[in-house]
Motif scaffolding. Structure first.
Motif, short mmCIF file in Angstrom:
data_model
loop_
_atom_site.label_atom_id
_atom_site.label_comp_id
_atom_site.label_asym_id
_atom_site.label_seq_id
_atom_site.Cartn_x
_atom_site.Cartn_y
_atom_site.Cartn_z
N THR A 233 0.84 -1.18 0.00
CA THR A 233 0.00 0.00 0.00
C THR A 233 0.89 1.24 0.00
OG1 THR A 233 -0.13 0.02 2.42
CG2 THR A 233 -1.88 -1.16 1.22
N ALA A 234 0.28 2.36 -0.33
CA ALA A 234 0.97 3.66 -0.28
C ALA A 234 0.15 4.60 0.58
CB ALA A 234 1.14 4.23 -1.69
N GLY A 235 0.82 5.36 1.42
CA GLY A 235 0.13 6.27 2.32
C GLY A 235 -0.33 7.53 1.62
N VAL A 236 -1.53 7.98 2.00
CA VAL A 236 -2.07 9.23 1.47
C VAL A 236 -2.19 10.27 2.58
CG1 VAL A 236 -4.04 10.31 0.30
CG2 VAL A 236 -3.37 7.96 -0.29
N LEU A 237 -2.73 9.84 3.72
CA LEU A 237 -2.95 10.72 4.85
C LEU A 237 -2.59 9.99 6.14
CD1 LEU A 237 -6.52 11.97 3.83
CD2 LEU A 237 -4.42 13.35 3.71
N GLY A 238 -2.53 10.73 7.24
CA GLY A 238 -2.42 10.14 8.56
C GLY A 238 -1.21 9.24 8.75
N SER A 239 -1.38 8.24 9.60
CA SER A 239 -0.27 7.34 9.93
C SER A 239 0.30 6.63 8.71
CB SER A 239 -0.72 6.33 10.98
OG SER A 239 -0.99 6.96 12.21
N PRO A 240 -0.52 6.08 7.79
CA PRO A 240 0.07 5.42 6.63
C PRO A 240 0.99 6.32 5.81
CG PRO A 240 -2.21 4.77 6.84
CD PRO A 240 -1.99 5.88 7.82
N ALA A 241 0.70 7.62 5.76
CA ALA A 241 1.57 8.54 5.02
C ALA A 241 2.92 8.68 5.70
CB ALA A 241 0.91 9.91 4.89
N THR A 242 2.94 8.60 7.03
CA THR A 242 4.23 8.66 7.72
C THR A 242 4.95 7.32 7.66
OG1 THR A 242 3.24 8.16 9.89
CG2 THR A 242 3.39 10.47 9.27
N TYR A 243 4.20 6.22 7.78
CA TYR A 243 4.82 4.90 7.63
C TYR A 243 5.49 4.78 6.26
CZ TYR A 243 1.54 3.55 11.41
OH TYR A 243 0.80 3.48 12.58
N ASP A 244 4.81 5.32 5.25
CA ASP A 244 5.26 5.17 3.87
C ASP A 244 6.64 5.77 3.64
OD1 ASP A 244 4.97 4.32 1.27
OD2 ASP A 244 3.67 5.96 0.65
N ILE A 245 7.00 6.76 4.45
CA ILE A 245 8.34 7.35 4.33
C ILE A 245 9.22 6.91 5.50
CG2 ILE A 245 7.64 9.30 2.89
CD1 ILE A 245 7.56 11.04 5.41
N TYR A 246 8.84 5.75 6.09
CA TYR A 246 9.64 5.08 7.13
C TYR A 246 9.71 5.85 8.44
CZ TYR A 246 11.51 2.95 2.79
OH TYR A 246 11.66 2.35 1.57
N ASN A 247 8.74 6.71 8.69
CA ASN A 247 8.75 7.54 9.88
C ASN A 247 7.90 6.88 10.96
OD1 ASN A 247 9.39 9.64 11.51
ND2 ASN A 247 8.34 11.21 10.32
N THR A 248 8.52 6.32 11.96
CA THR A 248 7.79 5.67 13.06
C THR A 248 8.56 5.88 14.34
OG1 THR A 248 6.85 3.56 13.82
CG2 THR A 248 8.93 3.45 12.64
N ASN A 249 7.86 5.87 15.47
CA ASN A 249 8.52 6.11 16.76
C ASN A 249 7.74 5.43 17.88
OD1 ASN A 249 6.35 7.95 17.54
ND2 ASN A 249 7.30 9.43 16.15
N GLY A 250 8.11 5.71 19.10
CA GLY A 250 7.50 5.05 20.25
C GLY A 250 6.08 5.46 20.55
N ALA A 251 5.56 6.44 19.84
CA ALA A 251 4.16 6.80 20.00
C ALA A 251 3.23 5.91 19.18
CB ALA A 251 3.95 8.27 19.60
N ASP A 252 3.82 5.09 18.29
CA ASP A 252 3.03 4.19 17.45
C ASP A 252 2.78 2.86 18.15
OD1 ASP A 252 3.04 5.98 15.23
OD2 ASP A 252 5.07 5.31 14.71
#
Length: 489
Positions: free
Chosen positions: A73-92
């Motif tokens: 999948t590809a992110g458009v908005l929200g969390s998937p859009a940040t996941y899509d550019i490998y952006n994740t942290n301890g708030a997830d």
């Protein structure tokens, strides 16, 4: 419309799983107060609740994350859009850790074991141990070292130590840590015993078929063994050889370990809910990369895996930051994954997955079996499950010999196997991610605009902020670019 009994059980499980994610923040091990473990709950309630919890752990937010970073999948908005550019942290993934895994499925399996022991019902105990091992494997594969031997003790230990992933998989007798393999084997032994009561419609997977549960347990052993095959090849080979010799494992699509869901609101597959129903339904769509892979292989599963609202596939590239197509036109997960009305099962272990595991094991470890035959079996089983007719499957094999025939070096053959496994596991991003981390396949190009820790695809999830804050046993500086124990590439 009246619910059938099985849909009522699905609704009970899903409703409890969802209610857990909505309660106020409490310690994830405070099981004396969690709504998932009230006193004197019978096995007939605990079993479907636990199974639904494991399905949510696999297919809910962790699947949104892994499907995005694995270019499905590809992110458009929200969390998937940040996941899509490998952006994740301890708030997830706090809800996944605290309510779907530890305070959800695992608590239910613990309580199920206790309740079934009082009733003299090892049939329930065996299922609970198998599913407990499966659910712990999700936790350790996603986060690495996690609470295990000291977990789920309630007020007796609200700050459990983290066990190493190696000890979780292999055990540590000196430390009193039981391996996941031994936990599954204990469950299988329980299934051989006389049982005062046995599951029926409360079993959302097999409806009480104990032979199928035995096959599922042994297939779980195959999955766990293959997961550690790069770091412990001798252990993996022995486990897989023992299962092959025993001859009891999943060999048909009807034997899949797949948690059933219903088509009514409140009992639907979580992937359907976040793809088509929830307020997050427009946050992601199918990646052009996944569609292109299927297109290049002339794969007949494309229209079954992916929707075409306009009559054509409408996708975007991973990391794309332009204007997305209109929401109504976007290609999303198709009926194979969602069931159309939400009634597709969450597939945790499948017949095609087993065939691909054994094909890889035959090449990598030298276990018994014809890798080519097993590879073909995996493709055929996946296509049949997706709804491709036998005639069309045969035609595909005839027309695409380079796709369906293993060729080249052993490493090139393994790349073919894992790529087909990746395609077949659509909707189970966790397993796609596990295989990619373990093998490096399929070969995936970096996403556009990638950031994250160092611009690379995550190889683990960061520990949950709440747990780092409340439990001094958690380290606070293990980021998403640090490999887990079994990931040696």
């Amino acid at each position: 419309m009246k619910f059938s009994l099985i849909n009522k059980n699905i609704l009970v499980g899903v409703t409890l799983a969802l209610s857990a994610s909505l309660v106020s923040c409490k310690d994830f091990l405070d099981i004396n107060e969690t709504p998932n473990s009230p006193l004197a709950v019978p096995p007939t309630t605990l079993l479907p609740t636990g199974l639904a919890g494991s399905a949510f752990a696999n297919a809910n937010e962790l699947n949104r994350f892994t499907s995005a970073i694995m270019s499905v999948t590809a992110g458009v908005l929200g969390s998937p859009a940040t996941y899509d550019i490998y952006n994740t942290n301890g708030a997830d993934f706090g809800n996944q850790w605290r309510f779907e895994i530890y305070g959800g499925a695992l608590v239910n399996y613990n309580e199920l074991i206790k309740a079934a022991e009082l009733e003299g019902s090892p049939a329930y105990i065996g299922i609970a141990k198998i599913m407990k091992a499966y659910t712990y494997s999700i936790a350790t594969d996603v986060w690495g070292d996690v609470p295990y031997s000291e977990a789920l003790q309630g007020d007796a230990n609200t700050q459990p130590a983290l066990d190493s992933q190696r000890d979780i998989y292999l055990g540590n007798e000196a430390e009193g840590i039981q391996s996941l393999f031994d936990l599954v084997k204990e469950g299988l032994a329980d299934l051989e015993l006389e049982s005062a009561t046995k599951p029926g419609t409360d079993d959302l997977v097999y409806g009480g078929n104990m032979d199928y549960w035995k096959r599922a347990g042994n297939t779980l052993l195959l999955k766990l063994a293959m997961q550690i095959s790069r770091v412990e090849p001798n252990v993996a080979k022995q486990v897989i050889s023992d299962v092959i010799e025993g001859g009891s494992y999943i060999v048909s699509n009807e034997q899949n370990l797949a948690v059933k869901f219903g088509g009514q609101v409140g009992s639907q597959n979580p992937i359907h809910t976040y793809t088509n129903v929830s307020s997050f339904r427009n946050d992601q769509m199918i990646s052009t990369r996944f569609r292109t892979l299927l297109q290049d292989m002339k794969d007949p599963r494309d229209t079954l895996f992916i929707t075409r609202p306009t009559g054509e596939f409408v996708t975007i590239d991973n990391g794309f930051r332009g204007t997305a197509p209109a929401a109504a036109n976007r290609s999303k997960f198709g009926t194979f994954v969602t069931g159309g009305d939400g009634s597709a099962p969450v597939r945790l272990l499948t017949n095609w997955q087993r065939a691909f595991i054994l094909a890889e094991a035959a090449i990598r470890l030298g276990t018994a079996g014809d890798a080519q035959a097993l590879y073909e079996e995996g493709i055929r089983a996946s296509m049949a499950a997706a709804g491709v007719t036998t005639a069309n499957i045969d035609a595909y094999f005839t027309a695409n010999p380079t796709v369906v025939t293993l060729a080249g070096t052993d490493e090139e053959k393994i790349a073919q196997i894992i790529t087909q496994k990746y395609i077949s596991m659509v909707g189970n991003g966790v397993e796609q991610w596990n295989d990619w981390r373990r093998t490096g396949y399929p070969t995936l190009a970096p996403h556009q605009n990638a950031v994250g820790i160092d611009g690379t695809r995550p190889v683990r999830a960061q520990y949950i902020d709440q747990e780092v804050a409340r439990n001094p046993n958690f380290p606070d500086n293990i980021y998403s670019n640090v490999r887990v124990w079994w990931d040696i590439d």
